[in-house]
Design a protein around this motif. Sequence first.
Motif, short mmCIF file in Angstrom:
data_model
loop_
_atom_site.label_atom_id
_atom_site.label_comp_id
_atom_site.label_asym_id
_atom_site.label_seq_id
_atom_site.Cartn_x
_atom_site.Cartn_y
_atom_site.Cartn_z
N SER A 162 43.10 -114.59 -53.43
CA SER A 162 44.35 -114.27 -52.75
C SER A 162 45.24 -115.49 -52.70
CB SER A 162 44.06 -113.78 -51.33
OG SER A 162 43.30 -112.61 -51.37
N PHE A 163 46.52 -115.28 -52.93
CA PHE A 163 47.57 -116.29 -52.83
C PHE A 163 47.50 -117.36 -53.91
CE2 PHE A 163 47.02 -114.59 -48.53
CZ PHE A 163 48.29 -114.09 -48.33
N LEU A 164 46.67 -117.18 -54.92
CA LEU A 164 46.64 -118.14 -56.02
C LEU A 164 47.52 -117.59 -57.13
CD1 LEU A 164 45.40 -120.78 -57.11
CD2 LEU A 164 43.63 -119.39 -58.17
N PHE A 165 48.66 -118.20 -57.33
CA PHE A 165 49.58 -117.73 -58.37
C PHE A 165 49.53 -118.68 -59.56
CE2 PHE A 165 53.72 -117.43 -60.45
CZ PHE A 165 53.73 -116.08 -60.76
N PHE A 166 49.71 -119.96 -59.33
CA PHE A 166 49.65 -120.94 -60.41
C PHE A 166 48.21 -121.42 -60.54
CE2 PHE A 166 54.09 -121.30 -59.01
CZ PHE A 166 54.70 -120.96 -60.20
N GLY A 167 47.59 -121.16 -61.66
CA GLY A 167 46.23 -121.59 -61.90
C GLY A 167 45.25 -120.46 -62.12
#
Length: 124
Positions: free
Chosen positions: A2-7
């Motif tokens: 959750s909340f990981l967009f870049f990477g």
Amino acid sequence: LSFLFFGEELLFSARLWTAGYNLYAPTKNFAVHHYGREGKPKYWDDHSGSEACKRLALQRAKYLLGMASKLLVHADYLDEIDRYGMGTERSLDDYWAFAGVSPLTRTVTNSCPAPEPVTTAAAA
């Protein structure tokens, strides 16, 4: 995560590689992602106020990728770390070597050979 967009692409490809999947790069673009979209909502606009969650998710990702100590990962983000971690078919070091990236020195090796010149029957 959750909340990981870049990477997330890097983490997902490492997990697939270590689980035994092969990765390929096409020689031609067949899909694109247009980030511009002026006036349209974007991920980072819809999730304002989630900076703490983003940082925690990024620490878990960095740990899984061998770029941070497990001690830096919040206990809540260690849940099922083995189940959703790296695979067992190939090592993470093999993944980094395949990718031509050293996360420790932050260097990239160009492992792609220069393309062969294209000749046509008329030019030959």
